[in-house]
Write a protein that holds these residues in place. Structure first.
Motif, mmCIF file in Angstrom:
data_model
loop_
_atom_site.group_PDB
_atom_site.id
_atom_site.type_symbol
_atom_site.label_atom_id
_atom_site.label_comp_id
_atom_site.label_asym_id
_atom_site.label_seq_id
_atom_site.Cartn_x
_atom_site.Cartn_y
_atom_site.Cartn_z
ATOM 1 N N LEU B 10 0.808 -1.343 0.088
ATOM 2 C CA LEU B 10 -0.112 -0.095 0.105
ATOM 3 C C LEU B 10 0.921 1.327 -0.030
ATOM 4 O O LEU B 10 0.505 2.474 -0.744
ATOM 5 N N TYR B 11 2.222 1.221 0.633
ATOM 6 C CA TYR B 11 3.139 2.330 0.658
ATOM 7 C C TYR B 11 3.256 2.816 -0.696
ATOM 8 O O TYR B 11 3.143 4.066 -0.987
ATOM 9 N N ASP B 12 3.663 2.000 -1.417
ATOM 10 C CA ASP B 12 3.899 2.126 -2.721
ATOM 11 C C ASP B 12 2.698 2.598 -3.918
ATOM 12 O O ASP B 12 2.818 3.586 -4.556
ATOM 13 N N ARG B 13 1.573 1.752 -3.508
ATOM 14 C CA ARG B 13 0.440 2.295 -4.196
ATOM 15 C C ARG B 13 -0.088 3.743 -3.977
ATOM 16 O O ARG B 13 -0.744 4.414 -4.594
ATOM 17 N N LEU B 14 0.068 3.990 -2.690
ATOM 18 C CA LEU B 14 -0.404 5.271 -2.194
ATOM 19 C C LEU B 14 0.649 6.312 -3.013
ATOM 20 O O LEU B 14 0.237 7.639 -3.081
ATOM 21 N N GLY B 15 1.739 6.288 -3.159
ATOM 22 C CA GLY B 15 2.664 7.287 -3.960
ATOM 23 C C GLY B 15 3.946 7.318 -3.043
ATOM 24 O O GLY B 15 4.684 8.331 -3.263
ATOM 25 N N GLY B 16 4.168 6.318 -2.108
ATOM 26 C CA GLY B 16 5.854 6.482 -1.625
ATOM 27 C C GLY B 16 5.817 7.557 -0.684
ATOM 28 O O GLY B 16 4.506 7.929 0.115
ATOM 29 N N PRO B 18 6.333 10.977 -0.336
ATOM 30 C CA PRO B 18 5.521 12.125 -0.378
ATOM 31 C C PRO B 18 4.258 11.793 0.022
ATOM 32 O O PRO B 18 3.698 12.734 0.828
ATOM 33 N N ALA B 19 3.606 10.864 -0.476
ATOM 34 C CA ALA B 19 2.300 10.814 -0.207
ATOM 35 C C ALA B 19 2.186 10.062 1.420
ATOM 36 O O ALA B 19 1.003 10.880 2.004
ATOM 37 N N VAL B 20 3.313 9.506 1.912
ATOM 38 C CA VAL B 20 2.972 9.069 3.328
ATOM 39 C C VAL B 20 3.157 10.265 4.068
ATOM 40 O O VAL B 20 2.613 10.502 5.175
ATOM 41 N N ASP B 21 4.181 11.212 3.726
ATOM 42 C CA ASP B 21 4.323 12.550 4.396
ATOM 43 C C ASP B 21 2.992 13.319 4.753
ATOM 44 O O ASP B 21 2.707 13.784 5.614
ATOM 45 N N ALA B 22 2.425 13.452 3.550
ATOM 46 C CA ALA B 22 1.066 14.068 3.478
ATOM 47 C C ALA B 22 -0.031 13.296 4.545
ATOM 48 O O ALA B 22 -0.674 13.980 5.195
ATOM 49 N N ALA B 23 -0.038 12.280 4.404
ATOM 50 C CA ALA B 23 -1.016 11.164 5.205
ATOM 51 C C ALA B 23 -0.582 11.575 6.547
ATOM 52 O O ALA B 23 -1.446 11.383 7.388
ATOM 53 N N THR B 24 0.677 11.753 7.099
ATOM 54 C CA THR B 24 1.387 11.595 8.376
ATOM 55 C C THR B 24 0.478 12.890 8.968
ATOM 56 O O THR B 24 0.086 12.952 10.003
ATOM 57 N N GLU B 25 0.503 14.120 8.242
ATOM 58 C CA GLU B 25 0.215 15.224 8.832
ATOM 59 C C GLU B 25 -1.373 15.069 8.950
ATOM 60 O O GLU B 25 -1.991 15.468 10.067
ATOM 61 N N ILE B 26 -2.189 14.605 8.237
ATOM 62 C CA ILE B 26 -3.630 14.214 8.338
ATOM 63 C C ILE B 26 -3.859 13.506 9.569
ATOM 64 O O ILE B 26 -4.551 13.681 10.518
ATOM 65 N N PHE B 27 -2.936 12.412 9.773
ATOM 66 C CA PHE B 27 -3.259 11.315 10.920
ATOM 67 C C PHE B 27 -2.807 12.326 12.101
ATOM 68 O O PHE B 27 -3.560 12.116 13.142
ATOM 69 N N TYR B 28 -1.641 12.908 12.375
ATOM 70 C CA TYR B 28 -1.275 13.539 13.546
ATOM 71 C C TYR B 28 -2.090 14.547 13.881
ATOM 72 O O TYR B 28 -2.461 14.732 15.093
ATOM 73 N N ARG B 29 -2.525 15.227 12.793
ATOM 74 C CA ARG B 29 -3.785 16.300 13.113
ATOM 75 C C ARG B 29 -5.174 15.631 13.908
ATOM 76 O O ARG B 29 -5.720 16.293 14.939
ATOM 77 N N LYS B 30 -5.499 14.647 13.463
ATOM 78 C CA LYS B 30 -6.552 13.592 14.122
ATOM 79 C C LYS B 30 -6.175 13.387 15.594
ATOM 80 O O LYS B 30 -7.085 13.475 16.585
ATOM 81 N N VAL B 31 -5.230 12.718 15.817
ATOM 82 C CA VAL B 31 -4.511 12.434 17.037
ATOM 83 C C VAL B 31 -4.550 13.471 17.942
ATOM 84 O O VAL B 31 -5.048 13.537 18.938
ATOM 85 N N LEU B 32 -3.951 14.803 17.544
ATOM 86 C CA LEU B 32 -3.586 15.818 18.296
ATOM 87 C C LEU B 32 -5.203 16.458 18.510
ATOM 88 O O LEU B 32 -5.320 17.208 19.655
ATOM 89 N N ALA B 33 -6.196 16.414 17.834
ATOM 90 C CA ALA B 33 -7.431 16.836 17.901
ATOM 91 C C ALA B 33 -8.340 16.031 18.920
ATOM 92 O O ALA B 33 -9.333 16.298 19.343
ATOM 93 N N ASP B 34 -7.778 14.601 19.174
ATOM 94 C CA ASP B 34 -8.427 13.722 20.070
ATOM 95 C C ASP B 34 -8.502 14.240 21.237
ATOM 96 O O ASP B 34 -7.171 14.195 21.738
ATOM 97 N N PRO B 35 -9.399 14.563 21.983
ATOM 98 C CA PRO B 35 -9.216 15.166 23.601
ATOM 99 C C PRO B 35 -8.518 13.991 24.426
ATOM 100 O O PRO B 35 -7.964 14.542 25.370
ATOM 101 N N VAL B 36 -8.712 12.763 24.265
ATOM 102 C CA VAL B 36 -8.200 11.728 25.139
ATOM 103 C C VAL B 36 -6.620 11.743 24.858
ATOM 104 O O VAL B 36 -5.715 11.454 25.708
ATOM 105 N N LEU B 37 -6.277 11.702 23.380
ATOM 106 C CA LEU B 37 -5.058 11.235 23.271
ATOM 107 C C LEU B 37 -4.209 12.560 23.257
ATOM 108 O O LEU B 37 -2.944 12.495 23.480
#
Lengths: 301, 125
Positions: B10-16, B18-37
């Protein structure tokens, strides 16, 4: 290396201990300080043997000396005046022009090993005419700040090599710019905002100044005269009034037509910079678009 | 839609990277916005944290990674009171991130399975 020396009882001047402020700049006389200590230094400095003690992990025997006159420009205090309670403006005229980018900081050397880092509040053209301007928070008993408050015009000081990555880069001239500074952290942001406009930046520019209480808004509640007419929005955030700079910055971001395109510049104490960075990130900004310069307290010396 | 018929990770299919770096920001934003985490991330260096999150996502997506159980143990050992529910929340944010990026459910499930395989290291068991 800095920590190792401290364990041996050798206390070097230092502040951020993160490779940013350049207070602990040393020059290798023999031996190799290693790559870590050279990271982030100007190539010309690195080529001359300079390195940062706080980052260096030398693996060979090393003979080093503190940064000498080849990188410290002699200068004189030209003028100083109070901007507000405990905030002093100091203009320092170097013997030779010191090149810098608006928003960078520089070490100020008083002599006897007393070194502090200050952001430069004006731009290169102004600095050539009037001297480099610093906004100095004066601490009671501060070995540099209180001394500066009493330093007569003509007093000799030294200036290190300007450093720091918090400056405007042309490109994307329509992007919203958000600049948020607490305390004297506003000083470099004034230079960055003016520089952006001078470079033709046409997107909205918002400056936020955070202060603990109204009296500490040393530039006032409204756009300072020097920026009037430059189309810069000014917002004061006073803690004692319940105004939080991180929340205010997030509000300003949300009010932009294209928040994801925004670029931010944050300066000041670590706590407020960290919280503002997080708020802007949560507001949709990429971390790569957020430039931050955290002010580190001077280590006791 | 990220195609599942493609045999690459999936790593390669997503685009390697750069794509994972972009996904990381989206993911990290969700984690930080979670009041428990979010309180667990107070005072951490965000740039350094993003690099760690990117390593985690790279592993979960089958990309080249150097993630080791030892690192995971050490990184989470000082966090008070973390348990299975926190791990589940993080995996949930990972799934939601991938969903937003158009990843198909079987791939999301597979990524979640890789993530859950390090659960014992994270929880110090």
């Amino acid at each position: 290396m800095l920590a190792g020396l401290a364990r041996q009882g050798v206390e070097l001047p230092s502040a951020c201990q993160a490779g940013a402020c350049h207070t602990c700049l040393l020059r290798a006389e023999s031996g190799d300080p290693g790559e870590d200590g050279r990271r982030g230094l100007k190539p010309t400095l690195a080529a001359s043997g300079y390195f940062l003690a706080c980052q260096a992990r030398p693996v060979t025997d090393l003979r080093a000396a503190v940064a000498g006159p080849d990188v410290i420009t002699p200068a004189r205090v030209e003028r100083r005046w109070w901007l507000g309670p405990r905030v002093l403006a100091v203009r320092v005229r170097p013997r030779q022009p010191v090149e810098f980018r608006p928003g960078q900081h520089v070490t100020l050397h008083r002599g006897n090993g007393i070194i502090r880092v200050y952001s430069i509040a004006n731009r290169p053209g102004q600095a050539r005419r009037d001297g480099l301007e610093f906004h100095v928070r004066v601490y009671p008993g501060g070995q540099m700040s209180e001394w500066l408050a009493g330093a007569a015009p003509g007093t000799g000081v030294g200036l290190g090599v300007p450093a720091g990555h918090c400056f405007y880069l042309p490109g994307q001239p329509a992007a919203p710019l958000l600049l948020a500074g607490t305390g004297t952290g506003i000083a470099p942001l004034l230079a960055i905002a003016a520089d952006a406009r001078a470079a033709g930046h046409r997107g909205p520019v918002t400056l936020l100044h955070g202060a603990a209480e109204p009296a500490r808004l040393y530039l006032g509640e409204h756009t300072p005269p020097g920026l009037a007419g430059a189309g810069i929005r000014w917002r004061a955030c006073v803690q004692s009034r319940g105004e939080d700079i991180a929340e205010a910055a997030a509000d300003e971001l949300a009010a932009q037509p294209d928040p994801a395109a925004a670029r931010a510049y944050l300066c000041g104490g670590r706590g407020s910079v960290t919280r503002t960075k997080r708020a802007l990130f949560l507001g949709g900004m990429s971390l790569a678009s957020i430039n931050a310069d955290e002010f580190a307290p001077a280590a006791a010396s | 839609m990220v195609m599942t018929s493609d045999p690459r990770p999936l790593y390669d299919r997503l685009g390697g990277k750069p794509a994972v770096d972009a996904a990381t920001e989206i993911f990290y934003r969700k984690v930080l916005a979670d009041p428990v985490l979010s309180p667990y991330f107070d005072g951490v260096d965000m740039e350094r944290q993003v690099a760690k999150q990117a390593a985690f996502l790279t592993m979960a997506l089958g990309g080249p990674n150097h993630y080791t159980g030892k690192d995971l143990r050490a990184a989470h050992a000082h966090l008070p009171g973390i348990g299975d529910e926190h791990v589940d929340m993080v995996i949930g944010h990972l799934a939601q991130t991938l969903r937003e990026l158009g990843v198909a459910e079987p791939d999301i499930k597979a990524a979640g399975a890789v993530a859950t395989s390090v659960r014992d290291e994270v929880l110090g068991r």
